[in-house]
Write a protein that holds these residues in place. Structure first.
Motif, short mmCIF file in Angstrom:
data_model
loop_
_atom_site.label_atom_id
_atom_site.label_comp_id
_atom_site.label_asym_id
_atom_site.label_seq_id
_atom_site.Cartn_x
_atom_site.Cartn_y
_atom_site.Cartn_z
N GLY A 18 0.80 -1.24 0.00
CA GLY A 18 0.00 0.00 0.00
C GLY A 18 0.83 1.28 0.00
O GLY A 18 0.28 2.37 0.13
N THR A 19 2.14 1.13 -0.17
CA THR A 19 3.06 2.27 -0.15
C THR A 19 3.23 2.91 -1.53
O THR A 19 3.98 3.87 -1.66
CB THR A 19 4.44 1.80 0.34
N GLY A 23 -2.10 2.37 -3.83
CA GLY A 23 -2.27 2.23 -2.38
C GLY A 23 -2.53 3.56 -1.70
O GLY A 23 -3.36 3.65 -0.78
N LYS A 24 -1.86 4.61 -2.16
CA LYS A 24 -1.99 5.91 -1.49
C LYS A 24 -3.44 6.41 -1.55
O LYS A 24 -4.03 6.77 -0.52
CB LYS A 24 -1.06 6.94 -2.15
N GLY A 25 -4.01 6.43 -2.73
CA GLY A 25 -5.39 6.91 -2.88
C GLY A 25 -6.38 6.04 -2.13
O GLY A 25 -7.28 6.53 -1.45
N ILE A 38 -5.02 -0.51 6.98
CA ILE A 38 -3.64 -0.85 7.33
C ILE A 38 -2.81 -0.83 6.05
O ILE A 38 -3.10 -1.56 5.10
CB ILE A 38 -3.53 -2.27 7.93
N VAL A 39 -1.78 0.02 6.04
CA VAL A 39 -0.85 0.05 4.91
C VAL A 39 0.20 -1.02 5.13
O VAL A 39 0.90 -1.01 6.14
CB VAL A 39 -0.19 1.44 4.78
N GLY A 40 0.29 -1.95 4.19
CA GLY A 40 1.28 -3.02 4.29
C GLY A 40 2.47 -2.76 3.39
O GLY A 40 2.37 -2.05 2.39
N ILE A 76 -10.52 -7.70 4.63
CA ILE A 76 -10.40 -7.61 3.17
C ILE A 76 -8.97 -7.15 2.86
O ILE A 76 -8.49 -6.18 3.45
CB ILE A 76 -11.39 -6.57 2.60
N ALA A 77 -8.29 -7.87 1.95
CA ALA A 77 -6.92 -7.47 1.57
C ALA A 77 -6.91 -7.12 0.09
O ALA A 77 -7.43 -7.86 -0.74
CB ALA A 77 -5.94 -8.61 1.85
N ILE A 78 -6.31 -5.97 -0.22
CA ILE A 78 -6.22 -5.53 -1.61
C ILE A 78 -4.75 -5.58 -2.04
O ILE A 78 -3.89 -5.00 -1.37
CB ILE A 78 -6.79 -4.09 -1.78
#
Ligand SMILES: NC(=O)c1ccc[n+]([C@@H]2O[C@H](COP(=O)([O-])OP(=O)(O)OC[C@H]3O[C@@H](n4cnc5c(N)ncnc54)[C@H](OP(=O)(O)O)[C@@H]3O)[C@@H](O)[C@H]2O)c1
Length: 223
Positions: A18-19, A23-25, A38-40, A76-78
């Motif tokens: 998510g970095t 991921g940012k948006g 949660i940013v992974g 949920i994981a994206i």
């Protein structure tokens, strides 16, 4: 005061990788919509730094974790990881993602000469390949047609449709609800996961139209 009857049960969302651009948006806009985000990252320090920046920019709390811990924590994981590397990451997160909704925005494509081409994978699409790698997760395909840079600009206005494919109707509804919670997006049911290549191909189509017609940040709208 929030009335209990009006409260939606919001889920925990992990943005694996998510970095980066998409991921940012997603991190900022889903957190603004009220989700627990949660940013992974492969590196905890990088996740912490990005989550802090996103939190400051959006004025909401966004947390950070390694991809593995984010996957464990999430409902949920994206997969916001370039498609070339996402499959290998998925193989390492099989147990962490068991019984969870896993969203694939992956677009297998490459630029040849002056245009983009979609790469058809033997499994049919990137989302179907994810489903093979993660048989105990529920794979939903979505978010391919979002121009990430504009999406991450919180002052930007847009009105885009997001087609969503998946075989589990409840999980698909869950992801459509998540999309609809973001101002300017409308999630649309585009059928089963076997239709995913059709929505993944929107991205090279949009990029070719953008390049050849001197347009930027195009999305799609079904009227
Ligand atoms: N960009 C767009 O406009 C857009 C729009 C729609 C869909 N998509 C799809 O969304 C996905 C992400 O695109 P993006 O542009 O956001 O990607 P990106 O910014 O290039 O990369 C996102 C993150 O992926 C992680 N990553 C990079 N190499 C990796 C590797 N070898 N193994 C594991 N993780 C790695 C990095 O996170 P860490 O270093 O923190 O681990 C990086 O910050 C892609 O599959 C793309 O097809 C993109």
């Amino acid at each position: 005061m929030i009335k209990v009857g009006n409260m939606r049960k919001l889920k925990k969302i992990a943005l694996l990788g998510g970095t980066g651009n998409l991921g940012k948006g997603l991190a900022m806009r889903l957190a603004i919509a009220g989700y627990d985000v949660i940013v992974g990252s492969r590196k905890l320090e990088k996740a912490k730094e990005k989550a802090k920046n996103y939190s400051n920019e959006a004025g909401v709390q966004i947390s950070a974790a390694t991809n593995s811990d984010a996957a464990i924590e999430s409902d949920i994981a994206i997969f916001t990881i370039p498609w070339e590397f996402a499959f290998e990451t998925a193989r390492t997160l099989k147990s962490q993602l068991k019984n969870k909704i896993v969203v694939s925005p992956l677009v297998p494509m490459r630029k040849t000469n002056s245009f983009f081409t979609y790469l058809t994978l033997p499994e049919g699409s990137a989302a179907q390949k994810m489903a093979r790698i993660l048989p105990e997760s529920i794979i939903i395909s979505a978010f391919h047609s979002i121009p990430a840079v504009k999406f991450a600009d919180l002052s930007a206005e847009f009105d885009w449709d997001i087609p969503v494919c998946g075989d589990d109707e409840m999980a698909k509804r869950e992801v459509i609800n998540l999309i609809n919670s973001i101002n300017g997006l409308r999630g649309l049911d585009a059928g089963p996961l076997s239709m995913s290549s059709a929505i993944e191909q929107l991205t090279p189509l949009i990029l070719n139209i953008s390049l050849r017609n001197n347009q930027r940040n195009l999305g799609v709208k079904f009227l």
